[in-house]
Design a protein around this motif. Structure first.
Motif, PDB file in Angstrom:
ATOM      1  N   THR A 455       0.837  -1.202   0.000  1.00  8.51           N
ATOM      2  CA  THR A 455       0.000   0.000   0.000  1.00  8.51           C
ATOM      3  C   THR A 455       0.871   1.250   0.000  1.00  8.51           C
ATOM      4  O   THR A 455       0.566   2.236  -0.692  1.00  8.51           O
ATOM      5  CB  THR A 455      -0.925  -0.001   1.224  1.00  8.51           C
ATOM      6  OG1 THR A 455      -1.759  -1.157   1.188  1.00  8.51           O
ATOM      7  CG2 THR A 455      -1.802   1.239   1.229  1.00  8.51           C
ATOM      8  N   ILE A 490      -6.829  -2.575   1.863  1.00  7.51           N
ATOM      9  CA  ILE A 490      -6.662  -1.154   2.178  1.00  7.51           C
ATOM     10  C   ILE A 490      -6.774  -0.283   0.932  1.00  7.51           C
ATOM     11  O   ILE A 490      -7.371   0.804   0.962  1.00  7.51           O
ATOM     12  CB  ILE A 490      -5.298  -0.927   2.863  1.00  7.51           C
ATOM     13  CG1 ILE A 490      -5.181  -1.813   4.112  1.00  7.51           C
ATOM     14  CG2 ILE A 490      -5.107   0.529   3.246  1.00  7.51           C
ATOM     15  CD1 ILE A 490      -3.833  -1.746   4.780  1.00  7.51           C
ATOM     16  N   ILE A 512      -3.034   5.815   8.184  1.00  6.80           N
ATOM     17  CA  ILE A 512      -3.395   4.397   8.320  1.00  6.80           C
ATOM     18  C   ILE A 512      -2.871   3.907   9.664  1.00  6.80           C
ATOM     19  O   ILE A 512      -1.676   4.025   9.940  1.00  6.80           O
ATOM     20  CB  ILE A 512      -2.811   3.557   7.167  1.00  6.80           C
ATOM     21  CG1 ILE A 512      -3.313   4.088   5.818  1.00  6.80           C
ATOM     22  CG2 ILE A 512      -3.181   2.090   7.339  1.00  6.80           C
ATOM     23  CD1 ILE A 512      -2.704   3.382   4.633  1.00  6.80           C
ATOM     24  N   SER A 514      -3.088   0.655  12.772  1.00  7.76           N
ATOM     25  CA  SER A 514      -3.501  -0.716  13.100  1.00  7.76           C
ATOM     26  C   SER A 514      -3.335  -0.941  14.590  1.00  7.76           C
ATOM     27  O   SER A 514      -2.429  -0.379  15.204  1.00  7.76           O
ATOM     28  CB  SER A 514      -2.680  -1.727  12.310  1.00  7.76           C
ATOM     29  OG  SER A 514      -1.389  -1.853  12.859  1.00  7.76           O
ATOM     30  N   LEU A 523      -8.084  -1.955  11.505  1.00  4.90           N
ATOM     31  CA  LEU A 523      -7.396  -1.020  10.615  1.00  4.90           C
ATOM     32  C   LEU A 523      -8.251   0.229  10.472  1.00  4.90           C
ATOM     33  O   LEU A 523      -9.470   0.123  10.231  1.00  4.90           O
ATOM     34  CB  LEU A 523      -7.170  -1.642   9.239  1.00  4.90           C
ATOM     35  CG  LEU A 523      -5.889  -2.454   9.030  1.00  4.90           C
ATOM     36  CD1 LEU A 523      -5.942  -3.155   7.681  1.00  4.90           C
ATOM     37  CD2 LEU A 523      -4.658  -1.563   9.119  1.00  4.90           C
ATOM     38  N   ILE A 525      -8.444   3.832   8.330  1.00  2.00           N
ATOM     39  CA  ILE A 525      -7.957   4.636   7.206  1.00  2.00           C
ATOM     40  C   ILE A 525      -8.665   5.982   7.302  1.00  2.00           C
ATOM     41  O   ILE A 525      -9.887   6.067   7.102  1.00  2.00           O
ATOM     42  CB  ILE A 525      -8.224   3.956   5.850  1.00  2.00           C
ATOM     43  CG1 ILE A 525      -7.501   2.597   5.787  1.00  2.00           C
ATOM     44  CG2 ILE A 525      -7.740   4.874   4.734  1.00  2.00           C
ATOM     45  CD1 ILE A 525      -8.318   1.429   6.241  1.00  2.00           C
TER      46      ILE A 525
END
Length: 612
Positions: A455, A490, A512, A514, A523, A525
């Motif tokens: 990502t 993602i 981002i 976690s 997760l 975003i």
């Protein structure tokens, strides 16, 4: 030549900044080390001086509280005043002096921890013990310390360094100086009974100070007593009044600072206060001595810098010649990738970049593989019914966006013309990683660490595209890196941010995160677009919660993008344990939260679920 000049000037500027930063960093470290050394010396010296003063104080207290000495001293005083020249009385008086001397010798030890001890009666009779054993008559009021000692009423008083010609120096000096600790002792009724004077050689008290000055060039030691009198150096007083400098500058104890004195001398000054005695120990080091280690380092930096600049200019010239032509060919080749040619039955071969640069060759191969996969997938999509055809086209377009690729390579070409060669290598590497990942095997779940890595490759491409208008950060908990999550989970949400959230004015920010909680990975975003209204959020959640799984899954594959496919794959993998949330509670921010049960290995997951 133009590319070489611009690129060389850019690298030269970077090298100058690097060496300037390195030299400044080394200079700051040198000053910090000098401060630390000065503070350590000051503490060690303070402890050493305190030990000597404590020793003198202990001797005086042992004498004051020794009943044997006091009794013998009383009898000596009485006999010495009353007997005149009577031989028997003189002998008895002598015996008392001998007894006093023996007790004093036992107190100060065989190595004489004090140079001399003097006991005075209040009428001026004096007994000396230690190096000498003798008696005398003195006029106490004529002694300079008499009035101060009487006012202190039993508390200790330290004299200034003074000459004692009749006492030997520990270092054999011809004109030794000594410091005395004087205190009055009282009888049981609290009346003055006598005075004790403990004499100590200055060479003994300040032995460590002399060693520090000899072993540390440019370092000086200055010591003041409680009356702000300079007691070290005791031979030749210093011109600088460092005690006044401390008062004026407001320095804190044991905290070295560079100051400029009243004589315009720059020194590193550290001081420590002996709270029990009121003395002040000051350690100074000349600025030239502090900066001395920098001279050799500066010469080395100039030499290495000169060689580095010459080599860098040569390398820049060589690299600039090898980058421009392959990139121009690659840009022309990618311009041929259009939707019509992808769907056409006639195969179009892409031109090779013909480059010896590994990254460019890999990028060219990746583009060819991507082109072939697009062709084969598109042909299969054309054979499906119309609804499936539209879904497959959307999937292939989401798998890789040729328009995005064309823009990226156009950017690479522009960057090459602007001689941004380092950025070119980085964007090529990021594109290669990105293509390799999305065209890899058919595994449905991958480690979170791997998903984040690729990502970021994608985000780097976007960073190169949008420059300072776009920023991104990741905050990945270390414990979650090995957790298995759906592949390409993602990126659809990130794509959604670029398509819908970042329609506002830049700068655009993406975050981002976690974390793990209650055997579940999460997760988040987050984008700063803030364009999702409450109505739109409720509409999306209602739509996804009421999807027909059987119908939707018919068009589902790993390459599928979009929030809907993220939701469907989470449900497929985790069932009711899947987590899919949207929050816009914070002004100007939208946060997508996804998650599921924690699996550390594929075997652990496939044990509970069929492989998809």
């Amino acid at each position: 030549m133009y590319l070489f000049s611009i690129y060389g000037l850019f690298i030269l500027t970077l090298l100058c900044i690097f060496f300037t930063f390195t030299y400044t960093h080394y200079k700051n470290n040198t000053i910090a080390e000098a401060k630390k050394d000065s503070e350590n010396l000051c503490v060690s010296l303070s402890n050493a001086v305190t030990t000597q003063l404590d020793n003198m104080s202990t001797i005086s207290m042992n004498i004051v509280y020794s009943n044997a000495i006091k009794n013998n001293f009383k009898e000596f005083s009485y006999m010495y005043r009353q007997t005149g020249t009577n031989p028997e009385a003189l002998i008895a008086s002598r015996e008392k002096v001998t007894a006093i001397n023996e007790i004093v010798t036992a107190i100060i030890g065989a190595y004489q921890s004090a140079s001399e001890i003097k006991l005075y009666t209040m009428d001026g009779s004096c007994v000396e013990a230690g190096y000498w054993m003798r008696t005398s008559n003195v006029n106490l009021e004529s002694i300079e310390w008499y009035e101060e000692v009487m006012n202190l009423n039993g508390h200790k008083y330290f004299t200034e360094p003074s000459y004692h010609q009749d006492l030997p120096s520990t270092e054999g000096s011809s004109n030794p100086k000594f410091i005395s600790l004087v205190r009055m002792f009282l009888d049981s009724a609290g009346k003055p009974e006598g005075i004790v004077e403990v004499v100590q050689d200055c060479n003994t008290i300040f032995s460590l100070a002399s060693q520090i000055e000899q072993s540390n060039p440019g370092t000086t030691v200055t010591i003041y007593n409680s009356r702000k009198e300079m007691v070290y150096p005791y031979t030749t007083p210093r011109e600088e009044d460092y005690y006044s400098e401390i008062q004026h500058s407001g320095l804190k104890p044991n905290n070295g600072e560079l100051i400029t004195t009243g004589n315009n001398n720059s020194v590193l000054l550290t001081y420590e206060s002996l709270s029990e005695y009121g003395w002040t120990v000051i350690v100074t080091k000349e600025q030239e001595a502090v900066y001395l280690p920098l001279h050799n380092y500066r010469n080395m930096v100039f030499l290495i810098g000169g060689v580095s600049i010459i080599l860098t200019m040569l390398i820049c010239f060589f690299i600039s010649q090898r980058l421009t032509k392959p990139l121009e060919k690659l840009t022309k080749a990618t311009g041929k990738i259009t939707i019509n040619r992808v769907l056409s039955e006639e195969k179009v071969n892409l031109t090779s970049a013909d480059s010896n640069i590994r990254e460019l060759s890999i990028l060219c191969d990746s583009i060819r593989n991507m082109y072939e996969k697009l062709r084969s997938t598109s042909q299969e999509v054309l054979l499906s019914r119309s609804e499936e055809t539209r879904a497959k086209l959307q999937a292939t377009q989401s798998l890789i966006n040729p328009h995005f690729l064309y823009n990226s390579l156009t950017n690479i070409s522009i960057m090459a013309e602007e001689e941004m060669n380092e950025d070119i290598v980085k964007i090529c590497g990021a594109l290669c990683d990105y293509f390799r990942y999305i065209t890899s095997g058919q595994e449905m779940i991958v480690p979170l660490e791997e998903e984040i890595f690729y990502t970021e490759r994608y985000l780097k491409c976007m960073k190169f595209r949008f420059g300072d208008e776009f920023e991104y950060k990741t905050s990945i908990a270390q414990e979650t890196e090995s957790f298995l999550i759906p592949k390409l989970l993602i990126q659809p949400i990130v794509e959604n941010a670029f398509k819908y959230a970042f329609c506002v004015s830049p700068p655009w920010r993406l975050m981002i995160r976690s974390y793990a909680k209650n055997e579940t990975w999460f997760l988040e975003i987050e984008d700063n677009g803030g364009t999702m209204s409450n109505e739109k959020k409720k509409e999306l959640i209602h739509l996804y919660e009421n999807l027909n799984m059987n119908e939707e899954l018919k068009s589902m594959e790993i390459g599928g993008m979009g929030l809907k496919n993220v939701y469907l794959r989470l449900k497929l993998l985790y069932g009711e344990n899947a987590i899919f949330k949207i929050t816009n509670d914070y002004p100007g921010r939208t946060i997508f939260i996804v998650g599921g049960p924690i699996y550390h290995s594929r075997e652990e997951y496939y044990h509970e679920h069929p492989k998809l």
